[in-house]
Design a protein around this motif. Structure first.
Motif, short mmCIF file in Angstrom:
data_model
loop_
_atom_site.label_atom_id
_atom_site.label_comp_id
_atom_site.label_asym_id
_atom_site.label_seq_id
_atom_site.Cartn_x
_atom_site.Cartn_y
_atom_site.Cartn_z
N UNK A 1 -6.63 -3.11 -1.37
CA UNK A 1 -5.40 -3.81 -1.70
C UNK A 1 -4.27 -2.79 -1.73
N UNK A 2 -3.17 -3.14 -1.07
CA UNK A 2 -2.00 -2.27 -1.04
C UNK A 2 -0.83 -2.98 -1.72
N UNK A 3 0.12 -2.19 -2.22
CA UNK A 3 1.30 -2.72 -2.90
C UNK A 3 2.50 -2.61 -1.98
N UNK A 4 3.26 -3.69 -1.88
CA UNK A 4 4.37 -3.75 -0.92
C UNK A 4 5.70 -4.04 -1.60
N UNK A 5 6.75 -3.54 -0.94
CA UNK A 5 8.12 -3.73 -1.41
C UNK A 5 8.98 -4.20 -0.25
N UNK A 6 10.07 -4.88 -0.59
CA UNK A 6 11.03 -5.33 0.40
C UNK A 6 12.37 -4.66 0.13
N UNK A 7 12.91 -4.03 1.13
CA UNK A 7 14.22 -3.40 1.01
C UNK A 7 15.28 -4.47 0.79
N UNK A 8 16.17 -4.26 -0.16
CA UNK A 8 17.24 -5.22 -0.40
C UNK A 8 18.46 -4.93 0.46
N UNK A 14 20.20 -5.33 10.99
CA UNK A 14 20.43 -6.38 10.00
C UNK A 14 19.14 -7.10 9.56
N UNK A 15 18.07 -6.34 9.40
CA UNK A 15 16.79 -6.88 8.93
C UNK A 15 16.39 -6.15 7.65
N UNK A 16 15.72 -6.86 6.75
CA UNK A 16 15.15 -6.24 5.55
C UNK A 16 13.74 -5.81 5.90
N UNK A 17 13.36 -4.59 5.53
CA UNK A 17 12.05 -4.05 5.91
C UNK A 17 11.04 -4.12 4.78
N UNK A 18 9.80 -4.44 5.15
CA UNK A 18 8.66 -4.43 4.24
C UNK A 18 8.03 -3.04 4.31
N UNK A 19 7.81 -2.42 3.14
CA UNK A 19 7.21 -1.09 3.07
C UNK A 19 6.03 -1.11 2.11
N UNK A 26 10.45 4.41 1.97
CA UNK A 26 10.61 3.46 0.88
C UNK A 26 11.95 3.68 0.19
N UNK A 27 12.78 2.64 0.09
CA UNK A 27 14.09 2.80 -0.57
C UNK A 27 13.94 3.13 -2.05
N UNK A 28 15.03 3.58 -2.63
CA UNK A 28 15.05 3.89 -4.05
C UNK A 28 14.81 2.64 -4.90
N UNK A 29 14.55 2.86 -6.16
CA UNK A 29 14.16 1.79 -7.07
C UNK A 29 15.20 0.66 -7.16
N UNK A 30 16.48 0.96 -6.98
CA UNK A 30 17.52 -0.05 -7.07
C UNK A 30 17.78 -0.76 -5.74
N UNK A 31 17.14 -0.31 -4.67
CA UNK A 31 17.35 -0.87 -3.34
C UNK A 31 16.10 -1.54 -2.78
N UNK A 33 12.78 -4.69 -3.73
CA UNK A 33 12.14 -5.70 -4.57
C UNK A 33 10.64 -5.58 -4.40
N UNK A 34 9.91 -5.74 -5.50
CA UNK A 34 8.46 -5.68 -5.46
C UNK A 34 7.94 -7.00 -4.91
N UNK A 35 7.13 -6.94 -3.86
CA UNK A 35 6.52 -8.14 -3.29
C UNK A 35 5.18 -8.45 -3.93
N UNK A 36 4.42 -7.40 -4.27
CA UNK A 36 3.13 -7.60 -4.90
C UNK A 36 2.01 -6.93 -4.14
N UNK A 37 0.77 -7.13 -4.61
CA UNK A 37 -0.39 -6.58 -3.91
C UNK A 37 -0.88 -7.55 -2.83
#
Length: 72
Positions: A1-8, A14-19, A26-31, A33-37
């Motif tokens: 299981x991996x943990x993913x984030x979405x760039x805000x 003009x696309x938001x990236x999943x990392x 991976x963007x900084x903590x303020x940039x 959103x946590x997507x989940x595992x």
């Protein structure tokens, strides 16, 4: 299981990236959103598209070999 984030902040096309959490882009903590595992990046992308329809996978940390098919 991996943990993913979405760039805000959108990228150059003009696309938001999943990392995943270990991505060097991976963007900084303020940039982000946590997507989940998730089992894979395709599952994370499905959730990201619900939040931001213009989402895509990061070219650095997410595989490009598989194809996602969405049916409405």
């Amino acid at each position: 299981m991996k943990f993913f984030y979405l760039s805000t902040k959108s990228n150059l096309i003009d696309k938001n990236e999943v990392h995943d959490r270990d991505c060097p882009k991976l963007p900084g903590i303020f940039d982000r959103d946590y997507l989940g595992p998730f089992n894979n990046e395709q599952e994370a992308l499905r959730k990201a598209i619900i939040l931001h329809p213009e989402s895509q996978l990061c070219e650095v940390c997410c595989k490009k070999e598989s194809t996602v098919i969405f049916v409405k």
